[in-house]
Design an enzyme around this catalytic site. Structure first.
Site, PDB file in Angstrom:
ATOM      1  N   ASP A 110       0.849  -1.183   0.000  1.00 21.48           N
ATOM      2  CA  ASP A 110       0.000   0.000   0.000  1.00 21.48           C
ATOM      3  C   ASP A 110       0.888   1.237   0.000  1.00 21.48           C
ATOM      4  O   ASP A 110       1.760   1.376   0.869  1.00 21.48           O
ATOM      5  CB  ASP A 110      -0.897  -0.026   1.248  1.00 21.48           C
ATOM      6  CG  ASP A 110      -2.067   0.929   1.127  1.00 21.48           C
ATOM      7  OD1 ASP A 110      -2.426   1.310  -0.003  1.00 21.48           O
ATOM      8  OD2 ASP A 110      -2.623   1.292   2.176  1.00 21.48           O
ATOM      9  N   HIS A 134      -3.722  13.784   0.960  1.00 18.90           N
ATOM     10  CA  HIS A 134      -3.984  12.808   2.028  1.00 18.90           C
ATOM     11  C   HIS A 134      -2.815  12.750   3.020  1.00 18.90           C
ATOM     12  O   HIS A 134      -3.021  12.802   4.236  1.00 18.90           O
ATOM     13  CB  HIS A 134      -4.213  11.419   1.421  1.00 18.90           C
ATOM     14  CG  HIS A 134      -4.314  10.319   2.444  1.00 18.90           C
ATOM     15  ND1 HIS A 134      -5.399  10.189   3.288  1.00 18.90           N
ATOM     16  CD2 HIS A 134      -3.463   9.310   2.770  1.00 18.90           C
ATOM     17  CE1 HIS A 134      -5.209   9.139   4.081  1.00 18.90           C
ATOM     18  NE2 HIS A 134      -4.045   8.597   3.794  1.00 18.90           N
ATOM     19  N   GLU A 147     -10.507   3.855   3.365  1.00 11.80           N
ATOM     20  CA  GLU A 147      -9.595   4.590   2.490  1.00 11.80           C
ATOM     21  C   GLU A 147      -9.971   4.216   1.057  1.00 11.80           C
ATOM     22  O   GLU A 147      -9.903   3.050   0.672  1.00 11.80           O
ATOM     23  CB  GLU A 147      -8.124   4.253   2.785  1.00 11.80           C
ATOM     24  CG  GLU A 147      -7.717   4.643   4.197  1.00 11.80           C
ATOM     25  CD  GLU A 147      -6.206   4.827   4.383  1.00 11.80           C
ATOM     26  OE1 GLU A 147      -5.417   4.142   3.703  1.00 11.80           O
ATOM     27  OE2 GLU A 147      -5.831   5.676   5.234  1.00 11.80           O
ATOM     28  N   GLU A 158      -9.155   3.859  -2.579  1.00  7.06           N
ATOM     29  CA  GLU A 158      -7.889   3.722  -3.287  1.00  7.06           C
ATOM     30  C   GLU A 158      -8.098   3.033  -4.630  1.00  7.06           C
ATOM     31  O   GLU A 158      -9.151   2.462  -4.905  1.00  7.06           O
ATOM     32  CB  GLU A 158      -6.903   2.880  -2.450  1.00  7.06           C
ATOM     33  CG  GLU A 158      -6.715   3.374  -1.032  1.00  7.06           C
ATOM     34  CD  GLU A 158      -5.511   2.756  -0.332  1.00  7.06           C
ATOM     35  OE1 GLU A 158      -4.666   2.144  -1.024  1.00  7.06           O
ATOM     36  OE2 GLU A 158      -5.422   2.896   0.896  1.00  7.06           O
ATOM     37  N   ASP A 187      -9.294   0.239   1.736  1.00 11.28           N
ATOM     38  CA  ASP A 187      -8.347  -0.146   2.778  1.00 11.28           C
ATOM     39  C   ASP A 187      -8.946   0.243   4.127  1.00 11.28           C
ATOM     40  O   ASP A 187      -8.586   1.253   4.722  1.00 11.28           O
ATOM     41  CB  ASP A 187      -7.026   0.581   2.510  1.00 11.28           C
ATOM     42  CG  ASP A 187      -5.972   0.295   3.554  1.00 11.28           C
ATOM     43  OD1 ASP A 187      -6.020  -0.784   4.158  1.00 11.28           O
ATOM     44  OD2 ASP A 187      -5.097   1.161   3.753  1.00 11.28           O
ATOM     45  N   ARG A 235      -8.548   3.585  13.034  1.00  8.94           N
ATOM     46  CA  ARG A 235      -7.617   4.685  13.317  1.00  8.94           C
ATOM     47  C   ARG A 235      -7.075   4.677  14.725  1.00  8.94           C
ATOM     48  O   ARG A 235      -5.940   5.115  14.972  1.00  8.94           O
ATOM     49  CB  ARG A 235      -8.291   6.032  13.046  1.00  8.94           C
ATOM     50  CG  ARG A 235      -8.763   6.227  11.623  1.00  8.94           C
ATOM     51  CD  ARG A 235      -7.619   6.165  10.643  1.00  8.94           C
ATOM     52  NE  ARG A 235      -8.093   6.382   9.275  1.00  8.94           N
ATOM     53  CZ  ARG A 235      -7.341   6.164   8.200  1.00  8.94           C
ATOM     54  NH1 ARG A 235      -6.097   5.724   8.327  1.00  8.94           N
ATOM     55  NH2 ARG A 235      -7.830   6.366   7.006  1.00  8.94           N
ATOM     56  N   GLN A 265      -4.475   1.928  14.899  1.00  7.11           N
ATOM     57  CA  GLN A 265      -3.332   2.383  14.100  1.00  7.11           C
ATOM     58  C   GLN A 265      -2.495   3.442  14.837  1.00  7.11           C
ATOM     59  O   GLN A 265      -1.256   3.358  14.866  1.00  7.11           O
ATOM     60  CB  GLN A 265      -3.854   2.957  12.780  1.00  7.11           C
ATOM     61  CG  GLN A 265      -2.777   3.439  11.817  1.00  7.11           C
ATOM     62  CD  GLN A 265      -3.382   4.130  10.582  1.00  7.11           C
ATOM     63  OE1 GLN A 265      -4.597   4.156  10.396  1.00  7.11           O
ATOM     64  NE2 GLN A 265      -2.518   4.683   9.750  1.00  7.11           N
ATOM     65  N   LYS A 299      -4.921  -2.118  10.033  1.00  6.32           N
ATOM     66  CA  LYS A 299      -5.246  -2.292   8.611  1.00  6.32           C
ATOM     67  C   LYS A 299      -5.485  -3.749   8.228  1.00  6.32           C
ATOM     68  O   LYS A 299      -6.170  -4.018   7.249  1.00  6.32           O
ATOM     69  CB  LYS A 299      -4.059  -1.814   7.760  1.00  6.32           C
ATOM     70  CG  LYS A 299      -3.635  -0.373   8.014  1.00  6.32           C
ATOM     71  CD  LYS A 299      -4.508   0.575   7.244  1.00  6.32           C
ATOM     72  CE  LYS A 299      -3.874   1.957   7.171  1.00  6.32           C
ATOM     73  NZ  LYS A 299      -4.616   2.816   6.228  1.00  6.32           N
ATOM     74  N   THR A 337      -9.174  -5.820   3.559  1.00  2.00           N
ATOM     75  CA  THR A 337      -8.993  -4.883   2.453  1.00  2.00           C
ATOM     76  C   THR A 337      -9.887  -5.395   1.330  1.00  2.00           C
ATOM     77  O   THR A 337      -9.701  -6.529   0.870  1.00  2.00           O
ATOM     78  CB  THR A 337      -7.522  -4.896   1.978  1.00  2.00           C
ATOM     79  OG1 THR A 337      -6.663  -4.630   3.089  1.00  2.00           O
ATOM     80  CG2 THR A 337      -7.288  -3.864   0.891  1.00  2.00           C
ATOM     81  N   GLU A 358     -10.158  12.319   7.354  1.00  2.00           N
ATOM     82  CA  GLU A 358      -9.882  13.619   6.748  1.00  2.00           C
ATOM     83  C   GLU A 358     -11.171  14.408   6.539  1.00  2.00           C
ATOM     84  O   GLU A 358     -11.228  15.611   6.778  1.00  2.00           O
ATOM     85  CB  GLU A 358      -9.267  13.427   5.354  1.00  2.00           C
ATOM     86  CG  GLU A 358      -7.871  12.890   5.304  1.00  2.00           C
ATOM     87  CD  GLU A 358      -7.494  12.625   3.856  1.00  2.00           C
ATOM     88  OE1 GLU A 358      -7.606  11.465   3.432  1.00  2.00           O
ATOM     89  OE2 GLU A 358      -7.112  13.573   3.154  1.00  2.00           O
TER      90      GLU A 358
END
Lengths: 390, 390
Positions: free
Chosen positions: A106, A113, A179, A181, A213, A217, A220, A233, A237, A338
């Site tokens: 990844d 970002h 996420e 992606e 993904d 948080r 993490q 993570k 996925t 975000e």
């Protein structure tokens, strides 16, 4: 024999022709190509056993020449009459994970970002690390937990410690996120000791998918120093079922944003591999973000060149993802951390203020791109619903 | 029929019986068991096709009950007469990578190593991160570049930036290093959403190998923030050919060092899985370090419990490594960056002062452990020679 109706404005017309793996009540998983609202069974239609397998890997391993040849054969095939037994309505098939994932990497290729996450995770430092504009930062993820679109996502548990807490505690993640992606799939291997230059990208990478993904948080933030994200993570996925061939993305190629400082020679591109993909993120059916892939700082050709510059081999089925796609505007951010600024600025979803994912929430990521002859092509979608922690 | 001579003090006697994959000029790669100075072809000796495969994965996937049963059958077999055609002198076979690696995870479980690296990489901060004593810190590495012992290691190239330099440059690593580790191999899968408790460790982990996590420290130091090591590690990871069954390590089990603070419940062990393995690191034939595995802070059972606590599945062939084994003494450090304190305190190798690896250098890591009935068992060795950058 049957003729497949392909409306002129179909996002799955001849300009697209993505590959996937499907089954029906009577057919074991096998390779199909999506054509308008149908799926064509390639083993049945082309009489080639490489497509009678439960993943795209054996076909991908045959290399670039075969990818070109088979695409031409499919265009010929579906432009005329197709054996009726090889054609299935898309609603009548079950899609599966299209590839057997070898290694999963990844990246972190969106400047917007990376800057936003830097501000949120490390408020007292410069948002971008000193290395960020010199190389595409990336890390290895867990290949064994890449799952098909539609797979339920059980809320992960683990160690979390809020800055206000003295010690960590065990429990379900309280900051479950997405996420949005794009994932790239290696078809042609490169042996140990042999880097893949940027201008050989299209001979190695077979195609692209959408990728979510999923990210816890709180897990993490506590675990990630100094060796990077791990359990925050690795629980899941998700990828979309239809692999859009790189051959279908020629019209989507654009220059990347200006790269300053100029990258080292091994990262320079003769031909740009920026991509004009337009992602859409839906939260419980409501569009909350439209991340523009053309804003990504590093191209996928640069990612592959970087990943192999140390001599690391690559294998058929290697999956490398772009990292979250975020644009400069707030409604272009591809992660909820975000979009809601760490949970401090809720967004309205179906009339309710929301921050991180709640049990029962469903997230769908879709994308379109310009295709040949003015067509618009679709990546389909990657979808997942959050189930309560066990 | 032949009787295998097993000296009473053989480190490959009945207390050990490690599995590997070997070939001869007349035999394709297949599973064998090491007995004294011979390798027994298990497909030929036991008449079971699961051993006629080029990796241990199909056998490992059969699960704990089969591991116990086959070990008993092998002990019976080699205690009597064995068909002569099934027995090969160890010097007459070619060893191969014993497993097909699914996911590869590397932990960081030595307090001495983590503290030393913290002091070297981040001299202005506390050596241990706040999370270190609460969880086994780890990250995913590249499964596709796990190689068999004896594979030459081409010096990797990449981006490096010394603290004294303003910008990074591309070139061969100037700080090529080793990490002496122990790797654990998952045999029995665990499905998505199902953590593996510490007390189910022995039902899931088939065995252990020695592992050299070759590391380009200059590449690593520049790239590793914020997502962890990537190209500084992904060029090659070597493992030893003989997988020592966990069943052979019962006599090596010891308590881990005192864990303070007390770990969260999911990390607590009813029965200790610390291991009294004694590693030896040789640099061009000279012993430079003797890392004691019993000093490792986190046990492998805790590593597996942590790795799956978020619901991540595990697969047959998953490989997870301990991280560098370093003890409290200088001559117990398992990486040259520690042994030479960042290159500032050279060690003498065959009369010359040395810091990092030079082209042509060879590193061999071996280990022994207490086995049943007072035996000493051997892990064999993992070996690699450095070739110049291409």
């Amino acid at each position: 024999m049957t003729r497949i109706a392909i409306p002129a404005d179909s996002p799955f017309g001849l300009a697209n022709l993505p590959y996937g793996v499907f089954s029906t009540p009577g057919l074991s998983p096998r390779v199909g190509v999506r054509v308008a609202n149908t799926v064509v069974d390639l083993a049945a239609a082309l009489g080639d056993d490489v497509f009678a397998r439960p993943s795209l890997n054996p076909f991908m391993a045959q290399g670039y020449g075969r990818w070109v040849e088979v695409r031409e054969r499919i265009i010929d095939l579906v432009s005329g009459d197709v054996p009726g037994s090889a054609v299935h309505p898309v609603g009548a098939v079950t899609p599966h994970l299209p590839i057997e994932v070898a290694d999963y990497v990844d990246f972190y290729a969106s400047e917007h970002h990376a800057s936003n996450l830097g501000r949120l995770f490390r408020p007292d430092s410069e948002p971008l690390m000193p290395n960020w504009k010199h190389l595409p930062v990336g890390y290895h993820g867990r290949a064994g937990t890449v799952v098909a679109s539609g797979t339920d996502i059980v809320r992960p548990s683990g160690q979390r410690k809020a800055p206000s807490e003295d010690t960590p505690s065990y429990g379900p993640s309280r900051r479950l996120d997405i996420e949005a992606e794009v994932g790239f799939i290696v078809g042609t291997t490169s042996p140990l000791g042999t880097p893949v230059p940027t201008d050989e990208f299209s001979e190695h990478v077979f195609g692209a998918v959408l990728l979510n993904d999923w990210s816890a948080r709180d897990i993490q933030a506590w675990e990630y120093v100094p060796l990077g994200p791990f359990l925050g993570k690795s629980f899941a996925t998700s990828i979309s079922p239809w692999v859009v061939p790189l051959l279908a993305l020629e019209s989507a190629r654009v220059a990347t944003p200006l790269q300053d400082p100029e990258p080292l020679p091994y990262l320079q591109e003769k031909n740009a591999w920026g991509l004009d993909l337009n992602l859409v993120v839906e939260w419980n059916g409501q569009v909350v973000s439209r991340p523009p892939y053309r804003e990504m700082y590093w191209s996928p050709a640069q990612m592959l060149a970087h990943m192999t510059v140390n001599g690391a081999s690559s294998r058929t089925g290697d999956l490398f993802a772009s990292g979250t796609v975020s644009g400069p505007e707030k409604d272009q951010r591809g992660a909820f951390i975000e979009l809601t600024w760490g949970g401090k600025e809720p967004v309205e979803v179906n009339g309710e203020p929301r921050t991180f994912l709640e049990d029962g929430d469903e997230v769908t990521i879709s994308a379109t791109a310009p295709g040949a002859s003015g067509a618009s092509i679709s990546f389909g979608e990657v979808r997942g619903r959050v189930l309560p922690a066990r």
